[in-house]
Design a protein around this motif. Structure first.
Motif, PDB file in Angstrom:
ATOM      1  N   ASN A 216       0.819  -1.222   0.000  1.00 10.93           N
ATOM      2  CA  ASN A 216       0.000   0.000   0.000  1.00 10.93           C
ATOM      3  C   ASN A 216       0.846   1.263   0.000  1.00 10.93           C
ATOM      4  O   ASN A 216       0.310   2.373   0.099  1.00 10.93           O
ATOM      5  N   ALA A 217       2.170   1.131  -0.090  1.00  8.37           N
ATOM      6  CA  ALA A 217       3.057   2.297  -0.068  1.00  8.37           C
ATOM      7  C   ALA A 217       2.794   3.190  -1.271  1.00  8.37           C
ATOM      8  O   ALA A 217       2.506   2.715  -2.374  1.00  8.37           O
ATOM      9  N   GLY A 218       2.923   4.511  -1.041  1.00  7.63           N
ATOM     10  CA  GLY A 218       2.727   5.472  -2.117  1.00  7.63           C
ATOM     11  C   GLY A 218       3.991   5.683  -2.928  1.00  7.63           C
ATOM     12  O   GLY A 218       5.073   5.169  -2.613  1.00  7.63           O
ATOM     13  N   LEU A 219       3.870   6.487  -3.959  1.00  2.18           N
ATOM     14  CA  LEU A 219       4.962   6.698  -4.908  1.00  2.18           C
ATOM     15  C   LEU A 219       6.176   7.329  -4.241  1.00  2.18           C
ATOM     16  O   LEU A 219       7.316   6.928  -4.503  1.00  2.18           O
ATOM     17  N   GLN A 220       5.959   8.324  -3.366  1.00  2.00           N
ATOM     18  CA  GLN A 220       7.090   8.986  -2.719  1.00  2.00           C
ATOM     19  C   GLN A 220       7.890   8.007  -1.867  1.00  2.00           C
ATOM     20  O   GLN A 220       9.128   7.985  -1.923  1.00  2.00           O
ATOM     21  N   GLU A 221       7.195   7.177  -1.104  1.00  2.00           N
ATOM     22  CA  GLU A 221       7.881   6.195  -0.261  1.00  2.00           C
ATOM     23  C   GLU A 221       8.665   5.192  -1.116  1.00  2.00           C
ATOM     24  O   GLU A 221       9.785   4.811  -0.767  1.00  2.00           O
ATOM     25  N   ILE A 222       8.067   4.796  -2.232  1.00  4.22           N
ATOM     26  CA  ILE A 222       8.735   3.839  -3.125  1.00  4.22           C
ATOM     27  C   ILE A 222      10.027   4.428  -3.668  1.00  4.22           C
ATOM     28  O   ILE A 222      11.089   3.788  -3.634  1.00  4.22           O
TER      29      ILE A 222
END
Length: 324
Positions: A216-222
């Motif tokens: 469920n991680a978002g793009l910034q975290e990825i």
């Protein structure tokens, strides 16, 4: 200095002569050759190889080949044998004496001394009617019709034939012993060849960072995870900590082409990732990872076991280890 105008033709003729001699050698592999293999295989001792001059050099090479393929061997120079080196010979050994003519002075001195020890003797000789051939229980016929030089003096064809016959002997013994690649690795631990045979995934991946995000991680975290761990990829885990997939920098580039602007902000890892990624187990050989990378044109693989991510192996790791 004489100007040679036909260098290429001379070189080709040398190679033709040696190739012809090796081709003829095939027809000389007979029951006697087979009996030599059985003799060495069942002797319970080592192969002691002896010779003088160029034959001594050939003998040292054959010793090295035998040792590296599972047949214990050592070299004893014929001239040194009469000055104490005969003491290295044990009753269970097989002595292989190499000589083109089989009639040199050193050989005629050595052979009676060897016969006194009672060891089994094999002659590797071009002349079957020689002193050496007549006084050994077994003969490997390394026939060389002529040397490659115009004077028929320099050991060239004869040494090539003897070397090849030694290789044939070593490989037959290897096959008979059931020698495996694992056995080969024990005797060749150094260099890239050795590493291909013994280096495992578990020797590599613990030294790398482990980039991982929740599905469920978002793009910034990825992006932050991939950037901070510097492997160009991140694993994706589900709620139970199992491997759900992988996101590579290639996946991000493809996403950028597909979406634009604010459409990307709501994306989650599970929407970007490649499910069921290519992976290797920790106990597999590192060369397996290399083969996968080459076949799939990728630069890293996931290390996983029982559905859980353990780490990554990158192409740079294999380059550093000398496997590429």
């Amino acid at each position: 200095m004489k100007l040679i105008k036909n260098i290429q033709s001379i070189a080709k003729e040398v190679l033709r002569q040696e190739a012809d001699a090796l081709h003829s050698l095939v027809e000389l592999i007979d029951d006697e050759f087979e009996s030599c293999v059985h003799l060495i295989l069942h002797s319970g001792g080592r192969v002691v190889i002896s010779g003088v001059g160029k034959s001594a050099i050939v003998g040292q090479k054959i010793v090295a080949t035998l040792n590296s393929t599972g047949t214990p061997a050592l070299f004893m120079h014929a001239a040194d044998a009469i000055h104490g080196d005969l003491g290295m010979i044990q009753a269970s050994d097989v002595v292989l004496v190499i000589s083109k003519s089989g009639d040199t002075a050193e050989i005629k001195v050595l052979v009676p001394l060897l016969k006194r020890t009672g060891v089994q003797m094999i002659a590797m000789v071009s002349n079957r009617d020689s002193y050496l051939a007549r006084n050994c229980g077994h003969v490997l016929h390394a026939f060389a019709p002529a040397e490659a030089d115009p004077l028929n003096l320099a050991p060239t064809t004869s040494t090539s034939v003897a070397m090849a016959l030694g290789d044939a002997l070593a490989i037959c013994l290897l096959e008979a012993r059931g020698f495996t690649s694992d056995d080969f690795a024990k005797y060749h631990p150094g260099g890239s060849l050795g590493k291909r045979l013994y280096l495992k995934i578990c020797d590599i991946y613990p030294h790398n960072a482990l980039p991982v995000v929740h599905e469920n991680a978002g793009l910034q975290e990825i992006i932050l995870e991939m950037t901070s761990k510097r492997l160009g990829a991140t694993a994706v885990q589900d709620d139970e900590g199992g491997m759900a997939g992988i996101i590579t920098d290639g996946d991000l580039r493809r996403m950028l082409k597909q979406f634009n602007g604010n459409d990307m902000l709501g994306l989650r890892a599970r929407q970007i990732m490649t499910a069921t990624p290519i992976s290797v187990g920790p106990d597999e050989y590192a060369v397996k990872a290399l083969e996968l990378m080459q076949a799939k044109s990728i630069t890293q693989v996931v290390v996983a076991e029982h559905g859980r991510v353990l780490g990554f192996v990158h192409l740079h790791d294999l380059l550093r280890e000398g496997l590429v």
